[in-house]
Design an enzyme around this catalytic site. Structure first.
Site, PDB file in Angstrom:
ATOM      1  CB  SER A  78      -0.960  -0.047   1.188  1.00 51.41           C
ATOM      2  OG  SER A  78      -1.986   0.896   1.068  1.00 51.41           O
ATOM      3  CG  ASP A 131       7.405   5.547 -11.435  1.00 49.07           C
ATOM      4  OD1 ASP A 131       7.951   4.510 -11.855  1.00 49.07           O
ATOM      5  OD2 ASP A 131       6.201   5.610 -11.118  1.00 49.07           O
ATOM      6  CE  LYS A 176      -5.305  -3.055   0.777  1.00 48.57           C
ATOM      7  NZ  LYS A 176      -5.578  -1.640   0.423  1.00 48.57           N
TER       8      LYS A 176
END
Length: 711
Positions: free
Chosen positions: A455, A466, A480
């Site tokens: 999460s 990224d 998740k």
């Protein structure tokens, strides 16, 4: 035979009670169906197809290892599946209650037979096997086949206790009590239990993180969220009659002990110095009552380790019950000194067990309220003063927490810019961004994750990856990528008192700023490390109906670095280093052995064969201990504590390193042992390599914070 308990005599008086649904339960099922069909992130119509999935999941939740029902029972249930959807809308729950009543009777039949088997002995010289993992086995076709299965099960239970050194009389006593516990459950079930199990089967048939909480379960959930009950800080689940550790609460007594792990099975519970009560086969809520207690009191657990085989030694563990405070969950720092050739680098490690926030203090206007991002910012400033060369954020087993904290924490390392995207059930995408103009730490960075990182942890790790801000190390994360909310059905129905319970429902999905989602696939590390995670049974991909991976349009952001260009060189250095690292290679061997054990689904019922297997395992354990002791002695003789030492002074007070006393040597060895974490050690080395490569090629280093501003 030993005298039976009063409870056992009561059990023999007749069949278990027939349970029937309450009107309010049928109404709650109808209301839940309407709500889930219209407002879930993945709305699924309640039709024959879904009804079949619900019924199959319901039966599996009752008898996951296929010990109680036989094939003719399953055929009977399957014939009713097409009627279940209409029955729910008609507020008729006779189908699930009928199945459960048969289940209770099957429990009585099977366990009464098991107790009869205890009156006889077993021949352990025969060559036969027992399939102790049965989730993928076919249902027994006949009663005779079911009885033979139970004969093998009881024989295996007996043999395991015999191999542990118990005499026949003690074995009969232990197993008699165990089966009585399991048998007693059939007489203690209530209508609420049946409805809770059935509605959970319905909710999780839509998607794994959607749940139903009846009025009792909802009250327990509220208590758990407020952390007002005192216990060991563990989320428990029932699996194959064992109470199993599903999750460790950060900062709880169990997690802080370092001696209990997810998947461990609780076999017995004792109060302080009192007698041990075996809890195999006991209702999970009764086990929880034994474990909970007054603050500062001791509870003793008999543990069968998660990675242990059927005949493994148990662990006895004493824990002091305590409330879980924010301080215990708070971020912590250490400094590791990493030797690389003739140079030594200081790696600042920040361990974050959860993305926490003190909501009460914040709501009261306390300007100094505690939160993960605030605490980490303070720790980063301390590490800068201590002149660390790089920072490693350890998110292993961090199951998530506050989304706001995940965004703010990421901003500490990337500055201003988008962090995560969120899409709701209407398809609307919202970008969550941080507005920090300047990052607190702009130097070399790595994030250590494993399968238990979920999460909010995945949001942070994905954003760092990224942006090209740091290297991600470890195992692939949980996967998740969904958002849940609680829906109070009684508020919807304007009930004065709790009657219908609550739904925990998925309402949105997270997406990375590159457009992909963390759902299902999680975050893939740049440099992979081995781990003990059971990927077949733990993680989003282990669910057969998890939401699929998908993507949206990428957010508008500018990369900060080119970590991907460093990865091939980092892997080359990593492979070369661990090939010579004996501790790392032992860890790999252990992982391989655990994975081999997990694949084992049957076991011999021949005593000689089992003793031979035990002897082989014991010989391996002793050889490992001997090798470790030899290596430690060699390291001590060379004045070497470890490649990575946690701020440890390796000289005794006032003594020169080459003149250390025996006590100093032993102290140094203890420090090395205590500080040793094979994966953390290697992650620190990888980060040191990252620093080295960036220093030699500045173009690969992170760019100034201004570059992080969204275009």
């Amino acid at each position: 035979m030993l005298a039976l308990s009063t409870a056992a005599h009561a059990l023999e008086s007749g069949p278990p009670p027939v349970l029937t649904p309450l009107q309010q339960q049928a109404q709650a099922a109808h209301l839940s169906a309407q709500f889930l069909t219209r407002f879930h992130y993945k709305p699924v119509k309640l039709d024959d197809a879904l009804a079949e999935k619900i019924l199959n999941r319901y039966v599996k939740s009752l008898d996951p290892e296929k010990f109680f029902f036989i094939q003719s029972d399953i055929d009977q249930f399957t014939a009713q599946a097409g009627k279940l959807d209409d029955a729910i809308y008609k507020e008729d729950l006779s189908i699930p209650f009928g199945i459960f009543n048969l289940y209770q009777q099957r429990i009585v039949d099977r366990l009464s037979y098991a107790r009869e088997l205890l009156k006889q002995g077993f021949d352990f010289s025969q060559k036969e096997d027992y399939a102790f993992v049965r989730d993928k086995e076919p249902w027994p076709k006949t009663e005779a086949e079911s009885r033979d299965l139970w004969r093998k099960r009881v024989k295996n239970d007996w043999l395991r206790l015999k191999l542990a050194g118990k005499k026949d009389a003690a074995i009969r006593d232990t197993l008699s009590k165990r089966y009585e516990n399991s048998l007693a459950r059939a007489y203690k079930y209530k209508s609420d239990d049946v409805f809770q199990i059935f509605m959970n089967a319905y909710a999780t048939s839509i998607e794994p993180h959607t749940d139903y909480l009846g009025t009792t379960a909802a009250a327990d959930f509220d208590i758990a969220m407020k952390l007002s009950l005192v216990g060991i800080g563990a989320v428990l689940q029932e699996r194959d009659e064992y109470t199993t550790i599903r999750e460790l609460v950060p900062g709880g007594p169990a997690q802080l002990s370092g001696k209990i792990a997810v998947g461990d099975r609780i076999v017995g519970v004792a109060q302080g110095q009192g007698p041990m009560t075996e809890v195999v086969g006991m209702r999970i809520d009764d086990v929880v009552k034994l474990i909970r207690g007054a603050k500062d009191t001791v509870v003793k657990l008999d543990i069968l380790p998660a990675d242990a085989g059927p005949d493994a030694k148990h662990k006895l563990l004493s824990l002091v019950r305590n409330k879980i405070s924010l301080e215990q969950q708070a971020a912590k720092k250490t400094i590791l000194s990493v030797k690389s050739g003739d140079s030594t680098r200081k790696v600042g490690v920040i361990t974050l067990p959860a993305f926490y926030e003190d909501f009460d203090a914040r709501g009261k206007g306390d300007k100094n309220y505690r939160s993960a991002s605030r605490d980490v910012a303070a720790l980063l400033n301390e590490l800068k003063k201590e002149k660390v060369d790089s920072v490693l954020v350890d998110l292993r087993n961090n199951g998530g927490g506050s989304l706001t904290e995940a965004v703010d924490l990421t901003g500490l390392f990337v500055g201003k810019g988008p962090i995560v995207q969120q899409r709701n059930a209407r398809g609307e995408v919202n970008v969550e961004a941080d507005d920090r103009n300047t990052p607190v730490w702009s130097g070399p960075l790595a994030v250590l994750i494993n399968r238990g990182s979920a999460s909010a942890s995945e949001i942070f790790a994905a954003a760092i990856q990224d942006y090209g801000r740091g290297v991600i190390i470890g195992e692939g994360s949980f996967g998740k990528g969904t958002v849940q909310t609680m829906v109070n059905l009684d508020q919807l129905a304007h009930n004065d008192k709790p009657k219908f319970g609550e739904l925990k429902m998925t309402i949105a999905q997270f997406f990375r700023i590159n457009g992909g989602t963390t759902q299902l696939r999680g975050v893939t590390p740049d440099v992979s490390l081995p781990g003990f995670s059971d990927t077949e049974n733990f993680g989003e991909s282990s669910y057969d109906n998890a939401l699929p991976w998908s993507e949206v349009k990428a957010a508008d952001y500018a990369k900060l670095g080119d970590i991907k260009d460093l990865v091939p060189q980092l892997k080359i250095r990593h492979d070369a280093r661990v090939e010579k690292d004996k501790d790392y290679q032992r860890f790999v061997e252990d992982v391989t052995e655990v994975n081999t054990l997990r694949k084992k689904r049957s076991i011999s019922l021949n005593e000689a064969d089992r003793r031979a297997e035990m002897a082989q395992q014991e010989a391996r354990t002793q050889a490992r201990a001997k090798d470790s002791a030899k290596d430690s002695a060699n390291d001590a003789a060379k004045g070497k504590v470890a490649d990575v030492v946690a701020d440890a002074d390796t000289t005794d007070d006032g003594l020169q390193a080459n003149e250390r006393s025996l006590s100093a040597e032993l102290a140094a060895e203890k420090k090395a042992k205590d500080a040793k974490d094979v994966l953390l050690n290697e992650a620190a080395h990888i980060l040191s390599d990252e620093s080295d490569l960036q220093k030699n090629n500045p173009k690969l280093a992170a760019q100034p914070a201004a570059a992080a501003t969204a275009k």
